[in-house]
Write an enzyme that holds these catalytic residues in place. Structure first.
Site, PDB file in Angstrom:
ATOM      1  NE  ARG A  29     -34.755   6.203 -39.029  1.00 45.73           N
ATOM      2  CZ  ARG A  29     -35.810   5.423 -39.308  1.00 45.73           C
ATOM      3  NH1 ARG A  29     -36.782   5.289 -38.473  1.00 45.73           N
ATOM      4  NH2 ARG A  29     -35.884   4.813 -40.455  1.00 45.73           N
ATOM      5  NE  ARG A  33     -41.450   4.114 -34.752  1.00 49.04           N
ATOM      6  CZ  ARG A  33     -41.235   3.205 -35.692  1.00 49.04           C
ATOM      7  NH1 ARG A  33     -42.251   2.562 -36.211  1.00 49.04           N
ATOM      8  NH2 ARG A  33     -40.024   2.927 -36.099  1.00 49.04           N
ATOM      9  NE  ARG A  42     -46.053   9.113 -36.657  1.00 52.41           N
ATOM     10  CZ  ARG A  42     -47.156   8.455 -36.971  1.00 52.41           C
ATOM     11  NH1 ARG A  42     -48.323   9.042 -36.862  1.00 52.41           N
ATOM     12  NH2 ARG A  42     -47.106   7.217 -37.405  1.00 52.41           N
ATOM     13  CG  ASP A  78     -38.268   8.930 -44.288  1.00 48.98           C
ATOM     14  OD1 ASP A  78     -38.257   8.358 -43.184  1.00 48.98           O
ATOM     15  OD2 ASP A  78     -38.034   8.339 -45.353  1.00 48.98           O
ATOM     16  CE1 TYR A 155     -37.108   1.129 -47.456  1.00 47.06           C
ATOM     17  CE2 TYR A 155     -35.048   2.271 -47.925  1.00 47.06           C
ATOM     18  CZ  TYR A 155     -35.830   1.502 -47.084  1.00 47.06           C
ATOM     19  OH  TYR A 155     -35.339   1.113 -45.865  1.00 47.06           O
TER      20      TYR A 155
HETATM   21  O1  CP3 Z   1     -34.276  11.272 -35.621  1.00 47.07           O
HETATM   22  C1  CP3 Z   1     -33.820  11.137 -36.761  1.00 47.07           C
HETATM   23  O2  CP3 Z   1     -32.898  10.347 -37.033  1.00 47.07           O
HETATM   24  C2  CP3 Z   1     -34.322  12.049 -37.872  1.00 47.07           C
HETATM   25  C3  CP3 Z   1     -35.394  11.561 -38.663  1.00 47.07           C
HETATM   26  C4  CP3 Z   1     -35.246  10.345 -39.583  1.00 47.07           C
HETATM   27  C5  CP3 Z   1     -36.348   9.515 -39.895  1.00 47.07           C
HETATM   28  N1  CP3 Z   1     -35.978   8.635 -40.875  1.00 47.07           N
HETATM   29  C6  CP3 Z   1     -37.689   9.631 -39.292  1.00 47.07           C
HETATM   30  C7  CP3 Z   1     -38.602   8.474 -39.355  1.00 47.07           C
HETATM   31  C8  CP3 Z   1     -34.161   9.882 -40.354  1.00 47.07           C
HETATM   32  C9  CP3 Z   1     -32.723  10.357 -40.362  1.00 47.07           C
HETATM   33  C10 CP3 Z   1     -34.647   8.818 -41.165  1.00 47.07           C
HETATM   34  C11 CP3 Z   1     -33.813   8.104 -42.154  1.00 47.07           C
HETATM   35  C12 CP3 Z   1     -34.396   6.950 -42.868  1.00 47.07           C
HETATM   36  N2  CP3 Z   1     -35.681   6.783 -43.315  1.00 47.07           N
HETATM   37  C13 CP3 Z   1     -33.640   5.821 -43.289  1.00 47.07           C
HETATM   38  C14 CP3 Z   1     -32.148   5.640 -43.104  1.00 47.07           C
HETATM   39  C15 CP3 Z   1     -31.792   5.229 -41.723  1.00 47.07           C
HETATM   40  C16 CP3 Z   1     -32.084   3.795 -41.399  1.00 47.07           C
HETATM   41  O3  CP3 Z   1     -32.856   3.566 -40.460  1.00 47.07           O
HETATM   42  O4  CP3 Z   1     -31.515   2.919 -42.041  1.00 47.07           O
HETATM   43  C17 CP3 Z   1     -34.519   4.949 -43.942  1.00 47.07           C
HETATM   44  C18 CP3 Z   1     -34.174   3.609 -44.536  1.00 47.07           C
HETATM   45  C19 CP3 Z   1     -35.806   5.568 -43.965  1.00 47.07           C
HETATM   46  C20 CP3 Z   1     -37.062   5.061 -44.600  1.00 47.07           C
HETATM   47  C21 CP3 Z   1     -38.091   4.772 -43.578  1.00 47.07           C
HETATM   48  N3  CP3 Z   1     -38.792   5.732 -42.887  1.00 47.07           N
HETATM   49  C22 CP3 Z   1     -38.552   3.514 -43.152  1.00 47.07           C
HETATM   50  C23 CP3 Z   1     -38.030   2.177 -43.665  1.00 47.07           C
HETATM   51  C24 CP3 Z   1     -39.529   3.728 -42.195  1.00 47.07           C
HETATM   52  C25 CP3 Z   1     -40.380   2.690 -41.523  1.00 47.07           C
HETATM   53  C26 CP3 Z   1     -39.625   1.918 -40.535  1.00 47.07           C
HETATM   54  C27 CP3 Z   1     -39.508   2.658 -39.226  1.00 47.07           C
HETATM   55  O5  CP3 Z   1     -38.394   2.762 -38.710  1.00 47.07           O
HETATM   56  O6  CP3 Z   1     -40.542   3.123 -38.760  1.00 47.07           O
HETATM   57  C28 CP3 Z   1     -39.631   5.125 -42.008  1.00 47.07           C
HETATM   58  C29 CP3 Z   1     -40.537   5.839 -41.068  1.00 47.07           C
HETATM   59  C30 CP3 Z   1     -39.894   6.797 -40.117  1.00 47.07           C
HETATM   60  N4  CP3 Z   1     -38.917   7.706 -40.445  1.00 47.07           N
HETATM   61  C31 CP3 Z   1     -40.228   6.985 -38.752  1.00 47.07           C
HETATM   62  C32 CP3 Z   1     -39.437   8.025 -38.270  1.00 47.07           C
HETATM   63  C33 CP3 Z   1     -39.459   8.630 -36.899  1.00 47.07           C
HETATM   64  C34 CP3 Z   1     -41.321   6.244 -37.999  1.00 47.07           C
HETATM   65  C35 CP3 Z   1     -42.626   6.825 -38.417  1.00 47.07           C
HETATM   66  C36 CP3 Z   1     -43.660   6.839 -37.337  1.00 47.07           C
HETATM   67  O7  CP3 Z   1     -43.693   7.789 -36.531  1.00 47.07           O
HETATM   68  O8  CP3 Z   1     -44.477   5.907 -37.316  1.00 47.07           O
END
Ligand code: CP3
Length: 346
Positions: A29, A33, A42, A78, A155
């Site tokens: 990640r 943010r 964003r 994502d 999910y």
């Molecule tokens: O930088 C990176 O790692 C690449 C981008 C990336 C994102 N999500 C961007 C993202 C990757 C590799 C993921 C994987 C992901 N997405 C997972 C597996 C990894 C983990 O954390 O266990 C999961 C479960 C998701 C599903 C998901 N996406 C959730 C549960 C959420 C909300 C919770 C949170 O962390 O915000 C997201 C949103 C998300 N995906 C954000 C980002 C940068 C935040 C969105 C925002 O900008 O508000």
């Protein structure tokens, strides 16, 4: 100084099990943010628009390479996007995370899902990857990724995040063959999607199994492993494959047999313990993400401990899960710099 044309392939060489001059480091990640530069983008576009605009997705993918100096980029996207391509409406609600307003909970729901043409439905991901490869020009390798069928189904069946995953677990006990139909459909789309990422330039792939740890070892083997094996077998030999599991220490005896190149684990067990169970494998991880909230001298001490723990074999340094939004950028940078300074081989 590295010139902009210098090639840093430490990460790929370590994934292949080669001995290297120092250990590579990246952060799960890492585009997110905690970075003011990410938040600035964003403010202008919502999360899904960011994922679907290749120029912006490429820009935020490269931000942590420039700002932190990590040894790999991970595509900004994502894990849930291929479920949308299968016809499941997907929303990201501010503050609440992902939501599927029409969850998939029956065999009839599964039958309504599409087998998407990935070039048409997920072409924006491939376009972003091609842009990232071109803009990085070999500076560091680019990782693609996907979720495991079990974690994606978690999910899709719940309709979003969940505390107890009751719908998913009820289905897994009540009609395991019905749930297997869903997991198999997700595996099929994932294979096409991940192969598309390789064709677009992904140099390694990580499979995220965020919720694999919900299952005990025997049920993980019975329910989650078959569709995962289908993906691993379809991709084997193409690019290095990393499997990440959160809360999966009890799954290590099964993971020891999983034919992926790298096992990525959370922070709940030291890497020396993990190595005792899985044998001579390439490991990735596993600093506690919360350790990056500590004062910098403490981060440096903990990083030195991690490097000692991981020294029994090839080691890609990372956190044990995604970086937390509250982490100060200087702390993330201190972690990356400590790995570069302290993991040099004489
Ligand atoms: O930088 C990176 O790692 C690449 C981008 C990336 C994102 N999500 C961007 C993202 C990757 C590799 C993921 C994987 C992901 N997405 C997972 C597996 C990894 C983990 O954390 O266990 C999961 C479960 C998701 C599903 C998901 N996406 C959730 C549960 C959420 C909300 C919770 C949170 O962390 O915000 C997201 C949103 C998300 N995906 C954000 C980002 C940068 C935040 C969105 C925002 O900008 O508000």
């Amino acid at each position: 100084m590295l010139s902009s044309r210098a090639v840093n392939d430490l990460f790929l060489r370590t994934c292949r099990g080669e001995a290297t001059e120092r250990r590579p480091v990246w952060i799960m990640r890492q585009a997110g943010r905690y970075l003011p530069e990410y938040r600035a983008i964003r403010q202008k576009v919502d999360f899904l628009t960011l994922c679907k605009t290749p120029e912006l997705a490429a820009e935020v993918t490269i931000q942590p390479v420039d700002i932190l100096g990590v040894d790999a980029a991970i595509l900004f996207a994502d894990i849930l996007l291929p479920l949308e391509a299968m016809g499941a409406e997907l929303q990201f609600v501010k503050g609440d995370g992902p939501s599927f307003p029409h969850p998939v909970r029956t065999r009839e729901d599964v039958a309504r899902l599409r087998n998407p043409e990935v070039d048409e439905t997920l072409g924006y991901v491939f376009a972003a990857l091609r842009l990232v490869r071109r803009e990085l020009d070999g500076r560091v390798p680019v990782l693609g990724f996907g979720g495991t069928p079990w974690t994606l189904a978690a999910y899709l069946v719940e309709g979003g995040g969940s505390k107890h995953f009751e719908h998913l677990l009820a289905w897994s006990y009540g009609d395991p063959e019905g749930l297997a139909l869903l997991l198999d459909r997700v595996a099929g789309t994932s294979i096409a999607y991940l192969k598309g990422q390789i064709a677009a330039g992904a140099q390694a792939l990580q499979l995220f199994d965020t919720w694999g740890g919900l299952l005990d070892l025997e049920r993980w083997r019975a329910v989650a492993l078959p569709p995962l094996r289908r993906i691993v077998d379809a991709l084997k030999g193409e690019v290095p494959l990393i499997y990440y599991v959160n809360g999966g220490s009890h799954l290590l005896p099964a993971l020891a047999e999983l034919p992926v190149d790298v096992l990525s684990v959370d922070w709940r067990q030291p890497l020396s313990t993990v190595r005792r169970i899985v044998g001579p494998r390439v490991l990735q991880g596993n600093l506690d993400p919360a350790a990056l909230l500590a004062p910098i001298p403490e981060i440096e001490r903990r990083t030195a401990d991690l490097l000692r723990e991981g020294s029994g074999g090839p080691h890609v340094v990372n956190l044990g899960h995604g970086i937390l939004p509250m982490v100060p950028v200087e702390n993330a940078k201190a972690f990356v710099e400590a790995v570069k300074r302290l993991s040099l081989n004489p």
